[in-house]
Design a protein around this motif. Structure first.
Motif, short mmCIF file in Angstrom:
data_model
loop_
_atom_site.label_atom_id
_atom_site.label_comp_id
_atom_site.label_asym_id
_atom_site.label_seq_id
_atom_site.Cartn_x
_atom_site.Cartn_y
_atom_site.Cartn_z
N LEU A 4 83.25 71.73 40.70
CA LEU A 4 83.03 72.88 41.58
C LEU A 4 84.35 73.62 41.81
CD1 LEU A 4 80.73 71.28 44.30
CD2 LEU A 4 80.06 73.03 42.63
N CYS A 22 77.74 69.19 40.73
CA CYS A 22 79.17 68.92 40.95
C CYS A 22 79.93 68.61 39.68
CB CYS A 22 79.31 67.74 41.92
SG CYS A 22 78.52 68.01 43.51
N LYS A 27 74.23 71.66 45.10
CA LYS A 27 75.13 72.12 44.02
C LYS A 27 75.30 71.05 42.96
CE LYS A 27 77.81 75.42 46.73
NZ LYS A 27 79.17 75.91 47.07
N LEU A 61 84.69 67.63 46.25
CA LEU A 61 84.10 68.08 44.99
C LEU A 61 82.99 67.16 44.49
CD1 LEU A 61 87.35 69.13 43.07
CD2 LEU A 61 85.81 70.56 44.42
#
Length: 542
Positions: free
Chosen positions: A4, A110, A108, A80
């Motif tokens: 990320l 990663c 998200k 992250l």
């Protein structure tokens, strides 16, 4: 890879922090961290983590990937992702390389973390060499010399440590010594260019051995004898030398004082005392368990569970098969403890699982090797959780009966092991039982036969019974035998489960203790099979 991007005006500055979890503990402790790499989403970290590896333990690791100055996590915006993995998973993966998705940032992707494991070389090579000498100095008044050699490795501080003595060859100036074997680490501590000093002595009965001469060499120079004879000039004095190696002693180099401090040395010019010839030099490696796993050897795990009536009705809390809503039965604990470690070394995670000592529906036929999933053609279950599900399902459908026969399931696994004996497959059979064995003679015969095959047997005894017969099968004291035949190897490990039950009721700790003991012998048993069959690890792909 593909981390990320958390920085506004540049890319992230990632670092990896490694946490380790103690055996049987839920607490994570920081082990170390990599360097910070600025402005990248695809970092290749240089700093390595050196961990002690134990096959028999579940060594849980956590890799956190924060971002920021010097790896300090300022807030969740710096995080992250993270990955959880067992060390055995990395070692058991192809070529010791494992890629795992990073998680932990909601909504998200990663990216991934790539982990590579390699065994630190501890110089496992073993050298076999043979030397002879020619025209050595005559030191005995009434006869010739009685020569022997003394090998020294040089230390960092310039001193020398004795590492080998040959036998004495009596009454000759042209001795031929027997071949001998020495670990490379003993000869040069793994430094191929480190000086190796070799002294030649004439043996005296009173211990005042006469110094004939010396020469110096190195492991690298010695190894050239694999393709040609190497001749060394033996001498002593102020310029004592060997094959171009510098003189490193004081007066006559370490002189007879090395073995006899009473002898005095006088400084002389260099005196030639004959020659020593290196006739042969060969190197073999001592392979480790990890060498075979990285070379592609798969551990195939098979489970056999005791369904005899002596376990008690599974629906009753007094039964050894009883699983309450709050904790697993002793059978399930033993299965998980061993299986969750071995599964890291099995690529397909499919495990054959059998029961023995039960009456099967619909006709009540007694079986001593029935598949827990009811599929005779394919008795494999998906993962350890799959084995547990099939085990619990079987408890609801079969009738616990007897007797307690081990031989059928041992022979079943031995049959599979006999199909592939080239070292690419090694079988581990876990038998979990509560009682006294009924077919001792047949089981001994099966174990003796299996000892010549790539397999090991783990027996876990549950419940309060006495297990003297199991101790006999273990073979630690006396090798198992049957009808005059002895087992080639010790392949059985027996432990009573009650010895590992934690007093506080901590099942995780009980499982960790059990696994540590029952699995500790597997690497050596695998190595013993490979060694007796002269099977070397397969070379890794480049």
């Amino acid at each position: 890879r593909n981390l990320l991007d958390m920085d506004t005006f540049s890319k992230s500055d990632p670092v990896v922090v490694l946490f380790v979890q103690g055996s049987g503990s839920s607490e994570w402790k920081e082990f170390g961290r990599t360097e910070v790499i600025d402005n990248t989403l695809n970092p290749d970290f240089v700093r390595k983590f050196v961990l002690d590896y134990y096959f028999e333990e579940k060594q849980n690791l956590r890799f956190d990937d924060p971002s920021g100055s010097h790896g300090v996590v300022v807030g969740m915006q710096d995080f992250l992702g993270q990955a959880f993995v067992a060390l055995g998973e990395v070692i058991g993966s192809q070529r010791g390389r494992l890629e795992r998705a990073l998680t932990g940032v909601p909504g998200k992707r990663c990216g991934t973390i790539l982990l590579l494991a390699e065994e630190l070389s501890n110089c496992r090579d073993i050298v076999t060499m043979q030397l002879c000498a020619n025209k050595l100095d005559k030191k005995d008044f009434f006869g010739k010399s009685d020569p022997f050699l003394v090998f020294y490795r040089s230390n960092e501080d310039g001193t020398f440590t004795i590492c080998h003595k040959t036998e004495v060859v009596k009454n000759t100036l042209n001795p031929v010594w027997q071949p001998f074997t020495i670990p490379v680490r003993a000869l040069c501590n793994g430094d191929y260019d480190r000086t190796v000093k070799i002294d030649v002595y004439d043996w005296d009965r009173d211990g005042s051995h006469d110094f004939i001469g010396e020469f110096a060499t190195s492991y690298r120079e010695l190894s050239r004898a694999q393709s040609q004879f190497t001749v060394y000039e033996v001498g002593w004095g102020a310029e004592a030398r060997g094959q171009g190696a510098p003189h490193f002693g004081a007066d006559p180099p370490l002189c007879p004082q090395v073995l006899n401090p009473r002898k005095k040395c006088k400084k002389k010019k260099y005196v030639n005392s004959g020659t020593v010839t290196l006739l042969s030099f060969s190197v073999e490696s001592e392979f480790t368990f990890v060498d075979y796993i990285r070379g592609g050897t798969q551990l195939n795990f098979t489970v056999a569970i005791d369904f005899t009536a002596s376990n008690g009705m599974p629906s009753q809390p007094t039964s050894l098969h009883y699983a309450s809503p709050y904790q697993l039965s002793a059978y399930a604990l033993a299965l998980k403890a061993v299986g969750e470690i071995i599964q890291d070394y099995d690529s397909d995670k499919l495990f054959p699982a059998y029961g023995f000592g039960a009456k099967l529906p619909p006709d009540g036929k007694i079986s001593h090797q029935f598949p827990l999933n009811n599929n005779v053609d394919n008795p494999s279950c998906a993962g350890i959780e799959g084995v547990l599900e099939c085990y619990l399902q079987s408890l609801r459908t079969v009738q616990l009966y007897g007797p307690t026969n081990f031989a059928p399931v041992i022979n079943q696994v031995a049959g599979a092991a006999a199909q592939v004996t080239d070292g690419s497959q090694y079988h581990v059979l876990l038998i979990i039982t509560d009682g006294v064995i009924s077919d001792m003679l047949q089981t001994k015969e099966a174990i003796v036969t299996a000892s010549a095959l790539p397999m090991s047997i783990i027996i876990v005894g549950v419940g309060p019974a006495e297990f003297e017969a199991m101790e006999e099968l273990d073979g630690d004291e006396v090798r198992v035998s049957s009808r005059g035949r002895y087992a080639e190897r010790d392949i059985v490990q027996f432990v009573p489960f009650r010895d590992y039950v934690d007093d506080s009721g901590n099942q995780v700790l009980s499982m960790a203790r059990l696994a540590k003991d029952v699995l500790a012998e597997i690497p050596e048993q695998l190595l013993s099979y490979m060694k007796t069959r002269d099977i070397k690890p397969r070379r890794e792909d480049p």
